[in-house]
Design a protein around this motif. Structure first.
Motif, short mmCIF file in Angstrom:
data_model
loop_
_atom_site.label_atom_id
_atom_site.label_comp_id
_atom_site.label_asym_id
_atom_site.label_seq_id
_atom_site.Cartn_x
_atom_site.Cartn_y
_atom_site.Cartn_z
N PRO A 338 0.81 -1.22 0.00
CA PRO A 338 0.00 0.00 0.00
C PRO A 338 0.84 1.27 0.00
O PRO A 338 0.39 2.33 -0.42
N ASP A 339 2.11 1.15 0.47
CA ASP A 339 2.96 2.35 0.53
C ASP A 339 3.90 2.48 -0.65
O ASP A 339 4.80 3.32 -0.65
N GLY A 340 3.73 1.65 -1.67
CA GLY A 340 4.58 1.75 -2.84
C GLY A 340 5.36 0.48 -3.08
O GLY A 340 5.06 -0.58 -2.51
N PRO A 341 6.42 0.53 -3.93
CA PRO A 341 7.19 -0.66 -4.26
C PRO A 341 7.89 -1.21 -3.03
O PRO A 341 8.17 -0.49 -2.07
N ARG A 342 8.15 -2.50 -3.08
CA ARG A 342 8.83 -3.15 -1.95
C ARG A 342 10.23 -2.56 -1.78
O ARG A 342 10.79 -1.97 -2.71
N PRO A 343 10.82 -2.71 -0.58
CA PRO A 343 12.21 -2.25 -0.41
C PRO A 343 13.12 -2.86 -1.47
O PRO A 343 13.00 -4.03 -1.82
N ALA A 344 14.01 -2.04 -1.98
CA ALA A 344 14.86 -2.48 -3.08
C ALA A 344 16.07 -3.26 -2.58
O ALA A 344 16.54 -3.06 -1.47
N VAL A 345 16.54 -4.15 -3.43
CA VAL A 345 17.81 -4.84 -3.24
C VAL A 345 18.62 -4.60 -4.50
O VAL A 345 18.15 -4.85 -5.61
N ALA A 346 19.83 -4.08 -4.33
CA ALA A 346 20.66 -3.77 -5.50
C ALA A 346 22.12 -4.04 -5.19
O ALA A 346 22.55 -4.01 -4.03
N PHE A 347 22.86 -4.32 -6.24
CA PHE A 347 24.29 -4.61 -6.12
C PHE A 347 25.07 -3.72 -7.08
O PHE A 347 24.53 -3.20 -8.06
N THR A 348 26.37 -3.58 -6.81
CA THR A 348 27.27 -3.02 -7.81
C THR A 348 28.43 -3.98 -7.99
O THR A 348 28.83 -4.70 -7.06
N ALA A 349 28.98 -4.01 -9.20
CA ALA A 349 30.11 -4.89 -9.53
C ALA A 349 30.79 -4.34 -10.76
O ALA A 349 30.25 -3.46 -11.46
N ARG A 350 31.99 -4.85 -11.05
CA ARG A 350 32.71 -4.40 -12.24
C ARG A 350 32.07 -4.92 -13.51
O ARG A 350 32.08 -4.26 -14.54
N ASP A 351 31.54 -6.13 -13.47
CA ASP A 351 30.98 -6.75 -14.67
C ASP A 351 29.97 -7.80 -14.24
O ASP A 351 30.04 -8.32 -13.12
N ALA A 352 29.03 -8.12 -15.12
CA ALA A 352 28.03 -9.14 -14.80
C ALA A 352 28.68 -10.48 -14.49
O ALA A 352 28.24 -11.22 -13.62
N SER A 353 29.77 -10.78 -15.18
CA SER A 353 30.43 -12.06 -14.99
C SER A 353 31.16 -12.15 -13.66
O SER A 353 31.52 -13.25 -13.22
N THR A 354 31.40 -11.02 -13.00
CA THR A 354 32.12 -11.04 -11.72
C THR A 354 31.20 -11.08 -10.51
O THR A 354 31.68 -11.16 -9.38
N VAL A 355 29.89 -11.01 -10.72
CA VAL A 355 28.95 -11.18 -9.61
C VAL A 355 29.08 -12.61 -9.09
O VAL A 355 29.00 -13.56 -9.86
#
Length: 503
Positions: A338-355
């Motif tokens: 009711p208060d909007g989108p769910r809490p976000a989960v996000a990552f940062t990395a150098r490249d998709a292959s390094t996650v």
């Protein structure tokens, strides 16, 4: 024992590891055995893939070879093989003077060109050191594969001191019956020496700070008040991240170090979760993983609390696995309430292959943020914002300074720009080329300069940066002819930074 033995059977036959009261085996070792089982590594016979040629020109290889070569001289009568591996576990080189040990290592393919990462060889000292980015000692039957039970292996990872990237490992292997009390200490010492030598050969660049596992709250600015960035590359990336976050997807922003990945996420969150708060976590040292998770684990799942884990490619495998378990419930929560989108989960990395692999199933969307050299429209607005923040008032830039800033390729991206501008703005309310580092004014060198040539280049730049000076006057002050000055400018690839023409 056949190849279908279960993990519990494998744990029963392994030598107990003393890691605390009631513990049978360390978490690290158990996790490595589990990964080895999932990878399909053999319990009976090691058969690593052969990669062929190895990179012998890298800074890590050249520095590491010097270090283990010196260490071999001090261990001349010891049955120890010293090795370097790349970040994937491929053996780059091997030094050993005992023929019987060399022959035995050849029989299990622990030799240059062979891949000894966990996927290929199961649990080994070097594989565990790479996976957890931490020193590891694996004795005899702690190895996943029984064919390696005749050896004890100690390995320590080597991180590039400037970029923080995993460069490889230093690995020491000996017979299982030999004393291993000093083996791990030697591996760690060799790895530290390799890092120090790499830094010395980086020509004075500052070392990257060691990870401390910080967790801190970010206060979101109202939309439209974030640091100005005008390029199409930035706007496109922000729009893609906003769309993903609004849809409740887990986002990983990838790009070079210092490019502004975390800033992009917080700007997007200010638009998609304006009433929420954001906790940002940076990777810890491997030994601090448990305390790191305890710091912010209780916050997971709270309403309006979003989580950004930066630089996840620097997490150990153990930390990534435990983090994945913590985040799974948040990532699978209903998309919106009711208060909007769910809490976000996000990552940062150098490249998709390094996650890290344990986190990859959580990621729904990858967004690439281009480096600053491909977003040149952002350079001057960011420089002005950084300068004003440093001086607490508006700071100007001469035309020559603006040309130097926008022409430079910024290998360190936004973080390098911030550092350069902070120093320059601290010296003047009007930044000119004399306030900028020599490499910005001179451009990319055509070759590596000697110390004397560097001093001469910088002195030429200092003279040419003086307002109104002519080439003739600069030559007189430098004590050289005008023709010699032109030749030096050509040799050093200097840009003409003067606002007027000099004759």
């Amino acid at each position: 024992m056949d190849g279908s033995a279960s993990l519990s059977e494998r744990e029963q036959i392994a030598r107990p590891v003393a890691v605390g009261a009631g513990s049978v085996v360390s978490d690290r070792l158990a996790a490595s055995w589990r990964r080895s089982t999932e990878f399909g590594a053999s319990l009976d016979e090691v058969a690593p893939a052969f990669s062929g040629s190895v990179d012998e020109e890298s800074l890590f290889f050249r520095s590491g070879l010097d270090v283990i070569g010196g260490l071999q001289e001090t261990l001349a009568n010891e049955p120890i093989s010293l090795m370097l591996t790349d970040p994937d576990g491929v053996v780059l080189t091997r030094l050993c003077r005992e023929r019987s040990l060399l022959s035995a290592l050849d029989s299990v393919y622990l030799a240059p060109g062979f891949d000894y990462g966990e996927r290929e060889a199961g649990t080994t000292g070097l594989g565990l050191a790479l996976a957890d980015r931490a020193p590891a000692l694996v004795r005899a039957d702690q190895h996943f594969c029984a064919e390696l039970w005749g050896y004890t292996c100690a390995a320590a990872p080597v991180l590039d001191p400037v970029t923080g990237e995993l460069a490889g490992t230093v690995n020491l292997t000996t017979w299982a019956q030999q004393s291993d009390n000093m083996l791990l200490a030697l591996a760690q010492s060799a790895a530290s020496s390799t890092t120090a030598l790499m830094l010395a050969r980086h020509r004075g660049r500052s070392p990257r700070p060691a990870p401390h596992g910080q967790v801190f709250r970010v206060f979101l600015r109202p939309p439209g008040t974030s640091a100005v960035a005008l390029s199409a590359g930035w706007r496109t990336a922000v729009a893609e991240v906003e769309a993903a976050l609004s849809a409740g997807r887990v986002v990983a922003v990838v790009g070079e170090d210092g490019v502004g990945r975390r800033s992009l996420l917080t700007e997007a969150l200010a638009r998609t979760h304006p009433r929420g708060r954001v906790l940002v976590a940076r990777p810890p040292a491997p030994r601090d993983t448990a305390a790191w998770l305890d710091l912010w684990g209780p916050e997971l799942g709270k309403e309006a609390t979003s989580i950004v884990v930066s630089e996840v490619d620097e997490l150990s495998s153990l930390a990534a696995t435990k983090l994945s378990g913590h985040l799974h419930g948040v990532a699978s929560a209903p998309d919106a309430g009711p208060d909007g989108p769910r809490p976000a989960v996000a990552f940062t990395a150098r490249d998709a292959s390094t996650v890290p692999e344990p986190l990859r199933p959580l990621v729904d969307t990858y967004v690439e943020l281009p480096p600053l050299r491909r977003r040149r429209a952002d350079i001057l607005p960011l420089a002005s914002a950084f300068a004003a923040r440093r001086r607490h008032r508006e700071v100007g830039f001469t035309a020559a300074a603006r040309r130097s800033l926008t022409a430079y390729d910024w290998p360190g991206n936004v973080e390098q720009l911030r550092s350069v501008v902070d120093i320059a703005a601290a010296r003047s309310d009007m930044v000119d080329v004399e306030h900028l580092p020599a490499e910005l004014v001179s451009g990319a060198p055509r070759r590596v300069l000697s110390r004397i040539e560097t001093v001469e280049r910088d002195e030429i730049l200092r003279c040419l940066a003086e307002p109104g000076i002519t080439m003739t006057e600069a030559a007189v002050r430098l004590g050289i002819s005008r023709a010699t000055l032109y030749r030096r400018i050509e040799v050093y690839g200097l840009r003409d930074t003067r606002e007027g023409s000099a004759r």
